[in-house]
Structure formats: structure tokens, C-alpha cells
Design an enzyme around this catalytic site. Structure first.
Site, PDB file in Angstrom:
ATOM      1  N   THR A  12      -5.661  -2.804   8.412  1.00 55.68           N
ATOM      2  CA  THR A  12      -5.612  -4.143   9.523  1.00 55.68           C
ATOM      3  C   THR A  12      -6.605  -3.439  10.449  1.00 55.68           C
ATOM      4  O   THR A  12      -7.468  -4.458  11.314  1.00 55.68           O
ATOM      5  CB  THR A  12      -4.575  -3.370  10.014  1.00 55.68           C
ATOM      6  OG1 THR A  12      -3.160  -4.339   9.507  1.00 55.68           O
ATOM      7  CG2 THR A  12      -4.472  -4.306  11.332  1.00 55.68           C
ATOM      8  N   ASP A  56      -6.306  -5.188   1.394  1.00 52.31           N
ATOM      9  CA  ASP A  56      -5.314  -5.332   2.698  1.00 52.31           C
ATOM     10  C   ASP A  56      -4.732  -4.181   1.587  1.00 52.31           C
ATOM     11  O   ASP A  56      -4.751  -4.320  -0.113  1.00 52.31           O
ATOM     12  CB  ASP A  56      -4.366  -6.297   2.253  1.00 52.31           C
ATOM     13  CG  ASP A  56      -3.003  -6.177   3.400  1.00 52.31           C
ATOM     14  OD1 ASP A  56      -1.789  -5.719   2.459  1.00 52.31           O
ATOM     15  OD2 ASP A  56      -2.906  -6.966   3.846  1.00 52.31           O
ATOM     16  N   SER A  57      -3.989  -3.090   1.984  1.00 53.24           N
ATOM     17  CA  SER A  57      -3.327  -2.078   1.272  1.00 53.24           C
ATOM     18  C   SER A  57      -2.275  -2.369   0.123  1.00 53.24           C
ATOM     19  O   SER A  57      -1.501  -1.329  -0.696  1.00 53.24           O
ATOM     20  CB  SER A  57      -3.131  -0.872   1.944  1.00 53.24           C
ATOM     21  OG  SER A  57      -1.924  -0.596   2.850  1.00 53.24           O
ATOM     22  N   SER A  58      -1.248  -3.531   0.636  1.00 51.70           N
ATOM     23  CA  SER A  58      -0.378  -3.809  -0.489  1.00 51.70           C
ATOM     24  C   SER A  58      -0.737  -3.839  -1.483  1.00 51.70           C
ATOM     25  O   SER A  58      -0.243  -4.620  -2.303  1.00 51.70           O
ATOM     26  CB  SER A  58       0.267  -5.250  -0.080  1.00 51.70           C
ATOM     27  OG  SER A  58       0.428  -4.720   1.489  1.00 51.70           O
ATOM     28  N   ASP A  89       0.755   0.396   5.226  1.00 48.98           N
ATOM     29  CA  ASP A  89       1.368  -0.315   4.433  1.00 48.98           C
ATOM     30  C   ASP A  89       2.039   0.938   2.884  1.00 48.98           C
ATOM     31  O   ASP A  89       3.052   1.619   2.681  1.00 48.98           O
ATOM     32  CB  ASP A  89       1.682  -1.798   3.462  1.00 48.98           C
ATOM     33  CG  ASP A  89       2.227  -2.786   4.722  1.00 48.98           C
ATOM     34  OD1 ASP A  89       1.895  -2.336   6.008  1.00 48.98           O
ATOM     35  OD2 ASP A  89       1.451  -3.836   4.786  1.00 48.98           O
ATOM     36  N   GLN A 275      18.392   8.778  -1.891  1.00 53.03           N
ATOM     37  CA  GLN A 275      18.537   7.883  -0.315  1.00 53.03           C
ATOM     38  C   GLN A 275      17.859   7.768   1.230  1.00 53.03           C
ATOM     39  O   GLN A 275      17.912   6.561   2.489  1.00 53.03           O
ATOM     40  CB  GLN A 275      19.299   6.023  -0.317  1.00 53.03           C
ATOM     41  CG  GLN A 275      19.306   6.059  -1.514  1.00 53.03           C
ATOM     42  CD  GLN A 275      19.893   4.549  -1.692  1.00 53.03           C
ATOM     43  OE1 GLN A 275      21.310   3.755  -0.948  1.00 53.03           O
ATOM     44  NE2 GLN A 275      20.936   4.267  -3.501  1.00 53.03           N
ATOM     45  N   CYS A 276      18.849   8.811   1.430  1.00 54.47           N
ATOM     46  CA  CYS A 276      18.530  10.179   2.900  1.00 54.47           C
ATOM     47  C   CYS A 276      17.031  10.532   3.274  1.00 54.47           C
ATOM     48  O   CYS A 276      16.501  11.043   2.274  1.00 54.47           O
ATOM     49  CB  CYS A 276      19.501  11.425   3.008  1.00 54.47           C
ATOM     50  SG  CYS A 276      21.114  10.704   2.547  1.00 54.47           S
TER      51      CYS A 276
HETATM   52  N1  ASP Z   1      -1.294  -4.913   5.599  1.00 49.05           N
HETATM   53  C1  ASP Z   1      -1.803  -3.723   6.072  1.00 49.05           C
HETATM   54  C2  ASP Z   1      -2.374  -3.444   5.687  1.00 49.05           C
HETATM   55  O1  ASP Z   1      -2.155  -2.030   4.764  1.00 49.05           O
HETATM   56  C3  ASP Z   1      -1.174  -2.842   6.713  1.00 49.05           C
HETATM   57  C4  ASP Z   1      -1.880  -2.210   7.739  1.00 49.05           C
HETATM   58  O2  ASP Z   1      -3.311  -2.180   7.731  1.00 49.05           O
HETATM   59  O3  ASP Z   1      -1.455  -1.552   8.950  1.00 49.05           O
HETATM   60  O4  ASP Z   1      -3.845  -2.944   4.206  1.00 49.05           O
END
Ligand code: ASP
Length: 340
Positions: A12, A56-58, A89, A275-276
Site C-alpha cells: 500500500t 501486493d504482499s498477498s 498483509d 489459537q491464543c
Molecule cells: N494489501 C496490501 C499488501 O499487503 C496491504 C498493505 O500494504 O498494507 O500489500
């Protein structure tokens, strides 16, 4: 003069709105420098390496972690510190992976990004970027102040392999619930020296680039059915990260324990993490985890999910036996776990 390498992967921080689709897409580094004239006033030399394509890091992938580790290895002697601009992300996964890949690290590798693009009026990007650069350049008695892989976000510096993205709406995007912050930025930059890793003098940087992502995940919930557990435990993978309840507990139903025993007998590593978000796995404390310990389930102690995944990838890629991997998973290698 201090030299810092900025590696821009996307995220982002440098995104702009695509006029055709209206969605945010990564843009080139000029978008960043045009919006932060302050960069020219810093007292150190900045060099930029931009990824092509920016992502995008996804879309992050172990192949890109290898590229990042190799870039740092190639230019390790040339720079005093490294700043990686990265989407938030999956930033905690990348930071965790790099912490294992960069053994013997004695220079700062600081990941940062932002929740709003850098050209936004209320952006958090400028502060994150400028302070991350200052931390990467910071020295004490000629040595790097923070010789480890970290995430800097919203005035706080976290150990990379202790943090996770917990908020997608606030500037305070990251937390490190099981380890204290390493530094805070206010009027002064305050470093918490006792909590920062101390590299062993003279240790060389050893870069590990064999990662094996043959990992599955089994997240438990009351009512989970035998076919679903069976599918997770018989999937084609070498290790299963099992997200359990509380301090590492699971159901004691016979069918469930039998499926686990079978998976271990088939040569799978089962790593138990909770999960905690706060606290640690303590196998054997309750009846509901005693049998797990006896059958050879590995304790993930207080590791984050991000660290459990990347540490397992790193250890599977090292070619060690299951026994050795199990032992190392339960050992603190880079400050990622605490055994109480
Ligand atoms: N979707 C974006 C990413 O991870 C979100 C971010 O940068 O905060 O690339």
C-alpha cells in the site's frame, strides 16, 4: 557516511488508484520519493532496489524471500542497514522467514509499509519510512543498534518473528504479544537494549535459501468432523501445524487421537501451536494434551503462526531428519520462542 539499502517490494505504501478498475495497485518508487522530500535531508546515502513487478504482499511467495535474502547477502558488506518496503498483509511472514534464512545477522533488516498510500494527506507512510531508515542507520559504539530482522510500524519496533498483523483498520497494524517491543519512537528514539538480540562477535552471515513449503494446517474447533481432520492429516505434506485450544489442548476423542498417531507413524511432523495469541503451549499440563506429548506431537511453545510456518519451511529445507527437526522446532533459534 552510513549506507542504507531500501528494497521496495510493493504494498500500500506506494499504491495508487488504477483509473480503470478503481482498485489500489503498486506504483514505482518515484511515487514514494516525490512524496517524501525529507529523504533528501537525511544524513546518509540511500540506494534503492525496486522489485519488478511490484506486488501486493498477498502475492508473497517463498521464491521472493529467497530473492530478498540473496540481495542482502550480495550487498551485505556494502551497507550498514537494510529497509524493506513491504505490504503489511504478509509482512510478519516475510520478517519471520528472513530471520531464519539470515543466520548470524549483525546488521538491521527493518521491514515497514503503511496502511494508507504515501500520497494520502493522512498517510502513516512517511513516519514509518523515515523512522525505519533512522533505525537501520542507528549505531552504538560503531555497531548496529538493532542487529536483527524487525518490523517498524506506528512508532514501535517489533522483533519480526514475534509479530503478527492484528488490525487492518488502525495505523497500529502489528502486535508482538509474547515479546516486548524493541524500540519506541517519540520525541526520542528509545531502544530497549536488553531485549535486542546480541550477535556473536565474528560470526559470519550464513544465508539459507532452501525452503520446503510442504506444510499443512489443521485448525481445530468443537465439532470438527473425522473426514476433515483426516483430509488435513493425510494431505501430501511433511508437516502439519495444528492450531489448538488454550495451552495446546485438543479433543481426547479416540478417533481424533488415532488419526494423529497414524499421521506421526506415516512420518509427518505435527507442530502444536495455540489459537491464543498470548501465552504458550504446555503439553502435559492438562489431560487433553498429555497424550499428544506421549505420541510425539511437537510443542510450538509461544511461537506465532507466521513463525511456525516459516521456521518449519526452513527446517524441512535443511535436509535434517524428523527427529532433529522436532528438536530444533522446540529450540529457540532466533529469539522466536520462550520456554518458561
Ligand atoms: N494489501 C496490501 C499488501 O499487503 C496491504 C498493505 O500494504 O498494507 O500489500
Amino acid at each position: 557516511m552510513i549506507n542504507v539499502l531500501i528494497i521496495y517490494t510493493g504494498g500500500t505504501i506506494g499504491m495508487i488508484t488504477d483509473p480503470e478498475t478503481g482498485a489500489l495497485v503498486p506504483f514505482n518508487f518515484e511515487q514514494i520519493t516525490d512524496n517524501v522530500p525529507e529523504l533528501k535531508r537525511l544524513q546518509y546515502k540511500l540506494t534503492v532496489h525496486s522489485f519488478d513487478p511490484l506486488i501486493d504482499s498477498s502475492n508473497m511467495d517463498p521464491e521472493i524471500w529467497i530473492e530478498l535474502a540473496q540481495l542482502i547477502e550480495r550487498d551485505y558488506d556494502k551497507f550498514d542497514g537494510f529497509v524493506i518496503l513491504h505490504g503489511s498483509d504478509t509482512m510478519a511472514f516475510t520478517a519471520s522467514a528472513l530471520s531464519f534464512m539470515l543466520e548470524g545477522l549483525s546488521k538491521p533488516v527493518i521491514l515497514t509499509g503503511s496502511q494508507l498510500p504515501i500520497n494520502g494527506i493522512r498517510t502513516d507512510a512517511k513516519e514509518n519510512l523515515i523512522t525505519a531508515l533512522e533505525i537501520a542507520a542507528e549505531k552504538r559504539k560503531g555497531k548496529a543498534r538493532v542487529p536483527e530482522v524487525c518490523i517498524y510500524f506506528d512508532y514501535k519496533l517489533f522483533r519480526g518473528n514475534r509479530s503478527f498483523k492484528y488490525n487492518s483498520a488502525k495505523f497500529e497494524a502489528f502486535r508482538s504479544p509474547n515479546y516486548p517491543v524493541l524500540a519506541e519512537a517519540g520525541v526520542y528514539l528509545k531502544f530497549y537494549r536488553n531485549d535486542i538480540l546480541k550477535p556473536i562477535e565474528g560470526d559470519p552471515l550464513i544465508v539459507h535459501t532452501n525452503l520446503d513449503s510442504a506444510i499443512g494446517v489443521l485448525k481445530l474447533f468443537p465439532g470438527i468432523t473425522p473426514p476433515v481432520v483426516k483430509a488435513a492429516l493425510t494431505a501430501e505434506c511433511k508437516a502439519v501445524i495444528m492450531e489448538t485450544f488454550g495451552s495446546g489442548n485438543t479433543s481426547t476423542q479416540e478417533w481424533f487421537l488415532d488419526l494423529l498417531k497414524q499421521a506421526i507413524a506415516d512420518g509427518k511432523l505435527i507442530l502444536d501451536i495455540s489459537q491464543c495469541k498470548v501465552g504458550t503451549v504446555e503439553l502435559g499440563v492438562y489431560e487433553t494434551s498429555k497424550q499428544l506429548k506421549e505420541m510425539g506431537v511437537v510443542s510450538g511453545y509461544d511461537m506465532t503462526f507466521e513463525t511456525a510456518v516459516t521456521k518449519t519451511m526452513y527446517l524441512l529445507g535443511s535436509g535434517r531428519s524428523n527427529l532433529e527437526i522436532a528438536e530444533l522446532l522446540e529450540t529457540d533459534l532466533r529469539g522466536e520462542l520462550t520456554k518458561s
